[in-house]
Design an enzyme around this catalytic site. Structure first.
Site, short mmCIF file in Angstrom:
data_model
loop_
_atom_site.label_atom_id
_atom_site.label_comp_id
_atom_site.label_asym_id
_atom_site.label_seq_id
_atom_site.Cartn_x
_atom_site.Cartn_y
_atom_site.Cartn_z
N SER A 61 0.71 -1.14 0.04
CA SER A 61 -0.04 0.26 -0.09
C SER A 61 1.00 1.36 -0.03
CB SER A 61 -0.86 -0.09 1.36
OG SER A 61 -1.40 1.32 1.34
N TYR B 37 -1.91 -1.36 10.45
CA TYR B 37 -2.05 -1.43 8.99
C TYR B 37 -0.82 -0.88 8.18
CZ TYR B 37 -3.84 -1.48 4.13
OH TYR B 37 -3.85 -1.54 2.93
#
Length: 274
Positions: A154, A166
């Site tokens: 990401s 995350y």
């Protein structure tokens, strides 16, 4: 993208009655994983599809067979569990030409209020599964001197801010992929960390992320996969799809850390996300 046929003497395990190269995709029932599965089937691959939802796996397997003549093996597994990871790793040990480590998730709510079991499951899918499945896939690829591993990370792995756990998990995927790519240079095996920004997928819908984002910041899943494949052909280890995100990553990478932290807070409000 052009793919050469593998040497039959060192070819990976084929699906029953099939002679095409094989790609294994985790989390293929929606979003980037589904787009990658469809694109690889169109490029001539048979598929191994690994996810929790057996019904959606079966539907995708049917679709790629009807539209592209691709055979598909389905593995209904939960990658947050050792048994699920072991089952996929065993299949990878038989050999595939292309692995897409796409499965991953984020938790809503603050880190300190989250159930520790949910936090651990997030790391097991986002980090442990990526490491273990890549480890299982590499020996047959190295034996064949042919293979590709795409680890879906990401932009948050390059510019932390989309939650604590995350972002940290995706930073691991980026660093892991970069290190592997250096070690695998000259072997015929390619590794890529795919680092998209905001993509219109169920991931963002479930997490309630980006409802107020301006339209130019959104990417389409097919655009993401096309960018990934182009970067593979150019041997780019870090793939950042979309000119807007390439610019953001370049600017953030050149800023002093305190200024980059401010940019992170403006772009990625981490409150309520883990």
């Amino acid at each position: 993208m052009t793919e050469s046929a593998p040497d039959p003497a060192v070819a990976a395990k084929r699906l029953p009655g099939a002679h095409r190269p094989v790609a294994l995709i985790t989390g293929p029932t929606s979003g980037i994983g589904k787009a990658y599965a469809t694109r690889l089937a169109a490029l001539g691959y048979d598929l191994v599809l690994a996810a929790r939802d057996e019904q959606r796996l079966a539907a995708l397997a049917h679709d790629v067979q009807v539209h592209f003549g691709a055979e598909a093996e389905v593995l209904p597994v939960d990658l947050a569990t050792p048994a699920g990871r072991d089952r996929v790793a065993a299949r990878l040990g038989d050999g595939v030409e292309f692995l897409v480590n796409n499965a991953g998730f984020g938790n809503s709510g603050e880190f300190w209020a989250n159930d520790p079991a949910h936090l651990q499951a997030q790391l097991d899918v986002n980090v442990t599964a990526v490491m273990q499945l890549t480890r299982a896939a590499l020996p047959p690829m190295l034996h064949a001197a042919n293979g590709t591993v795409v680890n879906v990370a990401s932009l948050a792995g390059l510019i932390p801010g989309r939650g604590s756990t995350y972002s940290a998990s995706k930073a691991y995927v980026v660093s892991f992929s970069e290190g592997l790519a250096s070690g695998l240079a000259g072997t015929g095996v390619r590794v890529q960390a795919l680092c998209p920004g905001f993509v219109r997928t169920e991931f963002h819908e479930r997490a309630g992320i980006g409802a107020s984002l301006p339209r130019p910041l959104w990417l389409d899943v097919d655009e993401v996969v096309a960018g990934s494949l182009r970067d593979l052909e150019k041997n780019r280890v870090i793939s950042v799809p979309g000119m807007q995100y390439k610019a953001i990553a370049a600017v953030a990478g050149s800023l002093p850390r305190p200024l980059a932290a401010r940019l992170n807070r403006r772009l990625f409000n981490a409150r309520g996300r883990t």
